[in-house]
Write a protein that holds these residues in place. Sequence first.
Motif, PDB file in Angstrom:
ATOM      1  N   UNK A 151      41.064  44.664  10.551  1.00 54.84           N
ATOM      2  CA  UNK A 151      42.270  45.332  11.014  1.00 54.84           C
ATOM      3  C   UNK A 151      43.324  44.347  11.442  1.00 54.84           C
ATOM      4  N   UNK A 152      44.144  44.813  12.356  1.00 54.46           N
ATOM      5  CA  UNK A 152      45.310  44.021  12.779  1.00 54.46           C
ATOM      6  C   UNK A 152      45.405  44.034  14.307  1.00 54.46           C
ATOM      7  N   UNK A 153      45.749  42.880  14.857  1.00 53.39           N
ATOM      8  CA  UNK A 153      46.117  42.784  16.263  1.00 53.39           C
ATOM      9  C   UNK A 153      47.615  43.048  16.302  1.00 53.39           C
ATOM     10  N   UNK A 154      47.974  44.251  16.751  1.00 50.18           N
ATOM     11  CA  UNK A 154      49.372  44.667  16.673  1.00 50.18           C
ATOM     12  C   UNK A 154      50.141  44.142  17.883  1.00 50.18           C
ATOM     13  N   UNK A 155      51.460  43.962  17.696  1.00 46.08           N
ATOM     14  CA  UNK A 155      52.341  43.458  18.758  1.00 46.08           C
ATOM     15  C   UNK A 155      51.678  42.289  19.490  1.00 46.08           C
ATOM     16  N   UNK A 156      51.355  41.275  18.721  1.00 48.38           N
ATOM     17  CA  UNK A 156      50.615  40.134  19.261  1.00 48.38           C
ATOM     18  C   UNK A 156      51.354  39.567  20.465  1.00 48.38           C
ATOM     19  N   UNK A 157      50.603  39.320  21.557  1.00 45.63           N
ATOM     20  CA  UNK A 157      51.256  38.887  22.803  1.00 45.63           C
ATOM     21  C   UNK A 157      50.576  37.673  23.419  1.00 45.63           C
ATOM     22  N   UNK A 158      49.757  36.962  22.606  1.00 44.38           N
ATOM     23  CA  UNK A 158      48.992  35.841  23.157  1.00 44.38           C
ATOM     24  C   UNK A 158      49.463  34.518  22.546  1.00 44.38           C
ATOM     25  N   UNK A 159      48.626  33.492  22.731  1.00 45.84           N
ATOM     26  CA  UNK A 159      49.012  32.154  22.282  1.00 45.84           C
ATOM     27  C   UNK A 159      48.240  31.751  21.024  1.00 45.84           C
ATOM     28  N   UNK A 176      56.042  41.812  16.691  1.00 43.35           N
ATOM     29  CA  UNK A 176      57.082  42.825  16.873  1.00 43.35           C
ATOM     30  C   UNK A 176      58.393  42.146  17.292  1.00 43.35           C
ATOM     31  N   UNK A 177      59.376  42.965  17.660  1.00 41.87           N
ATOM     32  CA  UNK A 177      60.723  42.463  17.948  1.00 41.87           C
ATOM     33  C   UNK A 177      60.799  41.489  19.114  1.00 41.87           C
ATOM     34  N   UNK A 178      59.791  41.510  19.984  1.00 45.68           N
ATOM     35  CA  UNK A 178      59.830  40.574  21.120  1.00 45.68           C
ATOM     36  C   UNK A 178      59.700  39.118  20.672  1.00 45.68           C
ATOM     37  N   UNK A 181      62.813  37.294  21.447  1.00 46.35           N
ATOM     38  CA  UNK A 181      63.294  37.149  22.823  1.00 46.35           C
ATOM     39  C   UNK A 181      63.247  35.686  23.246  1.00 46.35           C
ATOM     40  N   UNK A 182      64.221  35.312  24.049  1.00 48.40           N
ATOM     41  CA  UNK A 182      64.376  33.927  24.449  1.00 48.40           C
ATOM     42  C   UNK A 182      63.101  33.352  25.069  1.00 48.40           C
ATOM     43  N   UNK A 183      62.435  34.180  25.874  1.00 49.40           N
ATOM     44  CA  UNK A 183      61.264  33.698  26.620  1.00 49.40           C
ATOM     45  C   UNK A 183      60.009  33.585  25.751  1.00 49.40           C
ATOM     46  N   UNK A 184      60.088  33.969  24.479  1.00 52.11           N
ATOM     47  CA  UNK A 184      58.876  34.131  23.672  1.00 52.11           C
ATOM     48  C   UNK A 184      58.502  32.884  22.877  1.00 52.11           C
ATOM     49  N   UNK A 201      54.371  42.165  10.087  1.00 53.23           N
ATOM     50  CA  UNK A 201      55.500  42.357  11.001  1.00 53.23           C
ATOM     51  C   UNK A 201      55.681  43.854  11.248  1.00 53.23           C
ATOM     52  N   UNK A 202      56.253  44.177  12.377  1.00 55.42           N
ATOM     53  CA  UNK A 202      56.379  45.573  12.803  1.00 55.42           C
ATOM     54  C   UNK A 202      57.536  45.689  13.779  1.00 55.42           C
ATOM     55  N   UNK A 203      57.957  46.948  14.035  1.00 52.45           N
ATOM     56  CA  UNK A 203      58.939  47.140  15.114  1.00 52.45           C
ATOM     57  C   UNK A 203      58.304  47.671  16.394  1.00 52.45           C
ATOM     58  N   UNK A 204      57.207  48.449  16.269  1.00 50.60           N
ATOM     59  CA  UNK A 204      56.707  49.229  17.411  1.00 50.60           C
ATOM     60  C   UNK A 204      57.820  50.150  17.939  1.00 50.60           C
ATOM     61  N   UNK A 205      58.688  50.615  17.045  1.00 50.68           N
ATOM     62  CA  UNK A 205      59.764  51.543  17.427  1.00 50.68           C
ATOM     63  C   UNK A 205      59.162  52.714  18.199  1.00 50.68           C
ATOM     64  N   UNK A 206      59.807  53.161  19.249  1.00 53.22           N
ATOM     65  CA  UNK A 206      61.155  52.807  19.727  1.00 53.22           C
ATOM     66  C   UNK A 206      61.170  51.675  20.758  1.00 53.22           C
ATOM     67  N   UNK A 207      60.066  50.932  20.843  1.00 52.65           N
ATOM     68  CA  UNK A 207      59.981  49.885  21.866  1.00 52.65           C
ATOM     69  C   UNK A 207      60.449  48.551  21.299  1.00 52.65           C
ATOM     70  N   UNK A 208      60.730  47.594  22.190  1.00 49.43           N
ATOM     71  CA  UNK A 208      60.897  46.187  21.820  1.00 49.43           C
ATOM     72  C   UNK A 208      61.928  45.931  20.726  1.00 49.43           C
ATOM     73  N   UNK A 209      63.101  46.493  20.867  1.00 45.44           N
ATOM     74  CA  UNK A 209      64.160  46.237  19.884  1.00 45.44           C
ATOM     75  C   UNK A 209      64.453  44.740  19.815  1.00 45.44           C
ATOM     76  N   UNK A 210      64.536  44.189  18.599  1.00 42.73           N
ATOM     77  CA  UNK A 210      64.812  42.753  18.477  1.00 42.73           C
ATOM     78  C   UNK A 210      66.254  42.431  18.885  1.00 42.73           C
ATOM     79  N   UNK A 211      66.458  41.177  19.260  1.00 40.66           N
ATOM     80  CA  UNK A 211      67.816  40.664  19.455  1.00 40.66           C
ATOM     81  C   UNK A 211      68.551  40.823  18.121  1.00 40.66           C
ATOM     82  N   UNK A 212      69.772  41.299  18.021  1.00 36.93           N
ATOM     83  CA  UNK A 212      70.735  41.568  19.092  1.00 36.93           C
ATOM     84  C   UNK A 212      70.722  43.004  19.618  1.00 36.93           C
ATOM     85  N   UNK A 213      69.664  43.746  19.352  1.00 37.30           N
ATOM     86  CA  UNK A 213      69.628  45.154  19.781  1.00 37.30           C
ATOM     87  C   UNK A 213      68.810  45.351  21.045  1.00 37.30           C
ATOM     88  N   UNK A 214      68.359  44.261  21.652  1.00 39.13           N
ATOM     89  CA  UNK A 214      67.463  44.346  22.797  1.00 39.13           C
ATOM     90  C   UNK A 214      68.027  45.301  23.853  1.00 39.13           C
TER      91      UNK A 214
END
Length: 257
Positions: A151-159, A176-178, A181-184, A201-214
């Motif tokens: 499967x897939x690790x969605x909206x990956x948030x680790x290192x 995802x769109x994060x 983000x500058x801090x990412x 790649x994914x959006x996880x819409x409606x969450x985490x809008x990418x820059x410049x839509x953050x």
Amino acid sequence: MFRFIDTHAHLSKLPRGTVGALFDADIGGIIDVGTNATDLSDRIAAFRALDRVRFSAGIWPSTEAIAEPMEQMRLLEQHITAAPPELLVAIGECGLDHHHNTEDANLAGERELLELHLHVAQRLNLPIIIHTREAADETRSILAQYPAVHGVIHCFSYDVSAARAFLNLGYYISFAGNLTYKSAQGLREALCFIPDDRLLLETDSPFLAPVPFRGKDATPAMIVETYKLAAELRNSSVEDLADTIRANSAALFGFRL
Ligand SMILES: [Zn+2]
């Protein structure tokens, strides 16, 4: 024309009537992802007429859901049985969220709910969409017990080291769109570490809008921004990256567009 795939969106959380227009943009396909035991039938009814949308069925580890894993899974399985098999391409999202579920949460129930999803994925021979937040080691050790499931690790948030561990289990990694983000910075390093044949790649819409839509509600059309940044970071063209993600989506989800 590029055909961007969005491997993870929640279309029923977007304003009604806006979804069909997405396919006038360069969106080649969307996986509409489930988060609760009874949402599948309604989502299929709402979006099945769009022939480039496929569906997953899963239960996000909310406080309510992890309080009664068996009952929740019984409900989900009823919806899975009723769904047209050709439209259902994955189990999930499901997993561990230790940002939301802290020490006093029913962590045994959370784990059980994830394991029930892994059993279903194995039985139906479907890939699994894993949500994991602040729980990398625990997630990895559970997934390692189900080597037949991919499967897939969605909206990956680790290192990078967590990415390596999940890659070693055979999982795809989705950003995802994060990512934008500058801090990412850690996410951008992880992105560069993922081999071409395991990246999604994914959006996880409606969450985490990418820059410049953050700050706005994300729609799958915004995924163009995430593709652009990811291509730049990986020294790829946007066209080549779009081809890669389309091929990977087809390989994992059997979703050919
Ligand atoms: Zn999601």
